[in-house]
Design an enzyme around this catalytic site. Structure first.
Site, PDB file in Angstrom:
ATOM      1  N   ARG A 189      70.370   8.369 -15.824  1.00 22.60           N
ATOM      2  CA  ARG A 189      69.625   9.090 -16.855  1.00 22.60           C
ATOM      3  C   ARG A 189      68.483   8.210 -17.343  1.00 22.60           C
ATOM      4  O   ARG A 189      68.718   7.083 -17.802  1.00 22.60           O
ATOM      5  CB  ARG A 189      70.567   9.426 -18.017  1.00 22.60           C
ATOM      6  CG  ARG A 189      69.877   9.978 -19.252  1.00 22.60           C
ATOM      7  CD  ARG A 189      70.889  10.275 -20.367  1.00 22.60           C
ATOM      8  NE  ARG A 189      70.250  10.852 -21.529  1.00 22.60           N
ATOM      9  CZ  ARG A 189      70.048  10.193 -22.686  1.00 22.60           C
ATOM     10  NH1 ARG A 189      70.429   8.941 -22.838  1.00 22.60           N
ATOM     11  NH2 ARG A 189      69.452  10.800 -23.688  1.00 22.60           N
TER      12      ARG A 189
ATOM     13  N   HIS B  77      62.205  10.680 -25.130  1.00 19.12           N
ATOM     14  CA  HIS B  77      63.050   9.672 -25.772  1.00 19.12           C
ATOM     15  C   HIS B  77      62.133   8.836 -26.668  1.00 19.12           C
ATOM     16  O   HIS B  77      61.943   7.650 -26.460  1.00 19.12           O
ATOM     17  CB  HIS B  77      63.769   8.831 -24.714  1.00 19.12           C
ATOM     18  CG  HIS B  77      64.986   8.100 -25.211  1.00 19.12           C
ATOM     19  ND1 HIS B  77      66.211   8.176 -24.575  1.00 19.12           N
ATOM     20  CD2 HIS B  77      65.179   7.283 -26.266  1.00 19.12           C
ATOM     21  CE1 HIS B  77      67.095   7.422 -25.215  1.00 19.12           C
ATOM     22  NE2 HIS B  77      66.490   6.853 -26.250  1.00 19.12           N
TER      23      HIS B  77
ATOM     24  N   GLU C 172      68.356  12.655 -29.162  1.00 18.64           N
ATOM     25  CA  GLU C 172      68.634  12.364 -30.563  1.00 18.64           C
ATOM     26  C   GLU C 172      67.524  12.784 -31.528  1.00 18.64           C
ATOM     27  O   GLU C 172      66.874  11.934 -32.157  1.00 18.64           O
ATOM     28  CB  GLU C 172      68.940  10.877 -30.745  1.00 18.64           C
ATOM     29  CG  GLU C 172      70.092  10.382 -29.897  1.00 18.64           C
ATOM     30  CD  GLU C 172      70.542   8.965 -30.249  1.00 18.64           C
ATOM     31  OE1 GLU C 172      69.866   8.301 -31.055  1.00 18.64           O
ATOM     32  OE2 GLU C 172      71.582   8.539 -29.733  1.00 18.64           O
TER      33      GLU C 172
ATOM     34  N   ASN D  97      75.596  11.679 -27.579  1.00 14.64           N
ATOM     35  CA  ASN D  97      75.587  10.219 -27.675  1.00 14.64           C
ATOM     36  C   ASN D  97      76.554   9.839 -28.775  1.00 14.64           C
ATOM     37  O   ASN D  97      76.433  10.312 -29.908  1.00 14.64           O
ATOM     38  CB  ASN D  97      74.192   9.691 -28.025  1.00 14.64           C
ATOM     39  CG  ASN D  97      73.193   9.908 -26.889  1.00 14.64           C
ATOM     40  OD1 ASN D  97      73.557  10.368 -25.809  1.00 14.64           O
ATOM     41  ND2 ASN D  97      71.943   9.561 -27.140  1.00 14.64           N
TER      42      ASN D  97
ATOM     43  N   TYR E 119      78.504   6.585 -30.702  1.00 14.57           N
ATOM     44  CA  TYR E 119      78.622   5.140 -30.900  1.00 14.57           C
ATOM     45  C   TYR E 119      79.681   4.756 -31.926  1.00 14.57           C
ATOM     46  O   TYR E 119      80.358   3.753 -31.776  1.00 14.57           O
ATOM     47  CB  TYR E 119      77.275   4.542 -31.321  1.00 14.57           C
ATOM     48  CG  TYR E 119      76.304   4.492 -30.168  1.00 14.57           C
ATOM     49  CD1 TYR E 119      76.353   3.453 -29.249  1.00 14.57           C
ATOM     50  CD2 TYR E 119      75.372   5.500 -29.971  1.00 14.57           C
ATOM     51  CE1 TYR E 119      75.486   3.406 -28.168  1.00 14.57           C
ATOM     52  CE2 TYR E 119      74.501   5.465 -28.885  1.00 14.57           C
ATOM     53  CZ  TYR E 119      74.562   4.417 -27.984  1.00 14.57           C
ATOM     54  OH  TYR E 119      73.717   4.382 -26.909  1.00 14.57           O
TER      55      TYR E 119
ATOM     56  N   GLU F 170      75.258   8.964 -23.758  1.00 17.56           N
ATOM     57  CA  GLU F 170      75.197   7.545 -24.134  1.00 17.56           C
ATOM     58  C   GLU F 170      76.483   7.160 -24.847  1.00 17.56           C
ATOM     59  O   GLU F 170      76.971   7.905 -25.709  1.00 17.56           O
ATOM     60  CB  GLU F 170      74.059   7.252 -25.128  1.00 17.56           C
ATOM     61  CG  GLU F 170      72.692   7.212 -24.529  1.00 17.56           C
ATOM     62  CD  GLU F 170      71.596   6.922 -25.557  1.00 17.56           C
ATOM     63  OE1 GLU F 170      71.876   6.264 -26.587  1.00 17.56           O
ATOM     64  OE2 GLU F 170      70.469   7.383 -25.327  1.00 17.56           O
TER      65      GLU F 170
HETATM   66  C1  FCB Z   1      70.553   5.435 -29.399  1.00 15.25           C
HETATM   67  C2  FCB Z   1      69.287   5.570 -28.604  1.00 15.25           C
HETATM   68  C3  FCB Z   1      69.130   4.571 -27.494  1.00 15.25           C
HETATM   69  C4  FCB Z   1      69.662   3.209 -27.887  1.00 15.25           C
HETATM   70  C5  FCB Z   1      71.045   3.321 -28.477  1.00 15.25           C
HETATM   71  C6  FCB Z   1      71.669   2.007 -28.844  1.00 15.25           C
HETATM   72  O1  FCB Z   1      70.343   5.895 -30.674  1.00 15.25           O
HETATM   73  O2  FCB Z   1      69.212   6.846 -28.018  1.00 15.25           O
HETATM   74  O3  FCB Z   1      67.787   4.540 -27.106  1.00 15.25           O
HETATM   75  O4  FCB Z   1      68.781   2.577 -28.715  1.00 15.25           O
HETATM   76  O5  FCB Z   1      71.015   4.147 -29.589  1.00 15.25           O
END
Ligand code: FCB
Length: 467
Positions: free
Chosen positions: A80, A124, A169, A298, A300, A372
């Protein structure tokens, strides 16, 4: 979908790694590329850590062959990456730039030759500076410009690329870009952040309509950054309301329009002092909710939130001078003892399961992909020259298990992309944060596959964690 072995993913599960143009390409003034908002922002003193810019980044523009060879070495079936709008349509309007497009043609050909499927993200974060000068995302016309750009890129690469996502995002582009100002273009005007959000979504809908009309085979979607959100104290009503509010502002304000064609009423009420949503025109929500072939998520971390407390001033979200509109008085709690990454983000793999299952249960069905997931750690090569990033290995392992748990609970998860292929320019943090499964020595541009990369190769090969 039946899983034969609890540690094995369903057949056909897509494994990949992700990057973004401004974070890796460099070559910012080559072959006709014009500045994006991230060039301007990173060159403005005080905006990025150490004044770092993406001028050179990982020099991927010149080293893409070596990087594709590394992907091959990892056994990646998919990659990607994003297209830099000002590289292929300098200034954001008018004709395409053949030289800029050629770079992506060469990259896609190289990937296909190595049996790696390209997954293209159209945006992006690198908006052409000229479009920002004309008002940026708060200006409705930017949505039309985006749809035109998307159709042109699809026209050039659509014969070789099947998987497309419009935006990465949009929460970051709108709220970090136009409210808190910690991301480009660095503006701090809360009402603009909501207008930007709407126009990003509108651009998404129009781009989908345009690409779909040209190509019935294309698999189309958008990538949202979603969070698990929980109360500091589940017995406190105020904390539960903080969950509702932050869930509204982070997750539902994007999921609801895209998947249901409406903005959440409670969020509209919460932010009535900031915006009346007057930027929504008749028909917009129908366009925004054009059916998707896939939803990219995404993931985290988790937000743990608490009600306002007069004795404890709320620290603005993202430690920004101005806050995230609607969240100003919510307290974001750090749970003692919960491990954090180098970004100071709590490691919370169960939150990934929760997020996937929640989307599956509360929204109309759509195939899900983790576009992500990953972690920053301050890894350095050991005396043997290898990068033993044990914490990242553990992070990935826990999140793979979280994906399996979500699939078991019925979430239609079809693939996973690790963030990131390479250490790279981490936006306002510059090069100080390393997310790669491949390390980059920026002085020499030498790449080193980290232990997490070697481990990922095994997981991909086995299609899971068994053995
Ligand atoms: C996300 C972004 C990516 C990267 C990660 C850690 O928010 O999409 O570009 O910076 O965080």
């Amino acid at each position: 979908m039946t899983i034969i072995d609890p540690l094995t993913f369903p057949p056909g599960f897509v494994w990949g790694a992700a990057t973004a143009s401004y974070q890796i390409e460099g070559a910012v003034a080559e072959d006709g590329r014009t500045p994006s908002i991230w060039d301007t922002f990173s060159h403005t003193p005080g905006k990025t850590k150490g004044g770092d810019t993406g001028d050179e980044a990982c020099d991927h523009y010149h080293r893409y062959r070596e990087d594709v060879a590394l992907m091959r070495d990892l056994g990646l079936p998919a990659y990607r990456f994003s297209i830099a709008w000002p590289r292929v349509q300098p200034g954001g309007s008018g004709p395409m730039n053949a030289k800029g497009l050629d770079f992506y043609r060469r990259l896609v050909d190289e990937l296909l030759e190595h049996d790696i499927r390209p997954w293209v993200t159209l945006y992006h974060w690198d908006l052409p500076q000229e479009l920002e000068d004309a008002g940026g995302w708060p200006n409705r016309d930017t949505a039309a410009r985006f749809a035109e750009y998307a159709a042109l890129v699809h026209g050039a690469l659509g014969d070789r690329v099947r998987h497309w996502t419009t935006f990465n995002e949009p929460w970051c582009s709108s709220f970090l870009g136009y409210a808190s100002g910690v991301h480009a273009p660095g503006r701090q005007h809360a009402p603009d952040a909501f207008a930007a959000m709407h126009h990003l979504l509108l651009g998404h809908g129009h781009a989908l309509e345009a690409i779909r009309a040209a190509d019935a085979e294309a698999e189309l979607g958008i990538t949202l950054n979603l969070y698990a959100i929980s109360p500091a104290d589940p017995a406190r009503e105020g904390d539960l309301d903080a969950v509702r509010r932050i869930d509204g502002l982070a997750n539902r304000i994007f999921l609801d329009p895209v998947l249901r064609g409406e903005y959440p009423e409670d969020v509209k009420r919460d932010v009535a002092g900031v915006t009346d949503f007057g930027f929504v025109h008749d028909g917009d929500l129908k366009t925004i909710s054009t059916p998707l072939d896939l939803l990219g998520i995404n993931y985290y971390s988790r937000h743990v939130v608490a009600a306002p407390d007069p004795d404890v001033p709320a620290e603005p979200y993202w430690r920004a001078p101005t806050s995230w509109p609607g969240s100003e008085d919510v307290r974001f709690i750090k749970r003692p003892g919960v491990p954090v990454t180098d970004m100071d983000w709590e490691v919370d793999a169960p939150g990934l399961t929760e997020t996937l299952v929640r989307v599956a249960q509360e929204y109309p069905p759509v195939p899900l992909y983790i576009t992500e997931n990953g972690a920053a750690y301050a890894d350095t090569p050991g005396p043997d020259g290898e990068i033993h990033d044990a914490e990242r290995v553990a992070y990935f392992d826990a999140h793979f298990r979280a994906c399996l748990a979500a699939i078991e609970q019925g979430a239609p998860l079809r693939g996973y992309f690790a963030w990131s292929l390479l250490d790279n320019f981490e936006w306002a943090w510059g090069y100080s944060k390393r997310f790669g499964v491949i390390g980059v020595d920026y002085a020499t541009q030498r790449r080193t596959i980290k232990a997490s990369g070697h481990r990922y190769r095994q997981v991909i090969k086995r299609n899971g964690l068994a053995g």
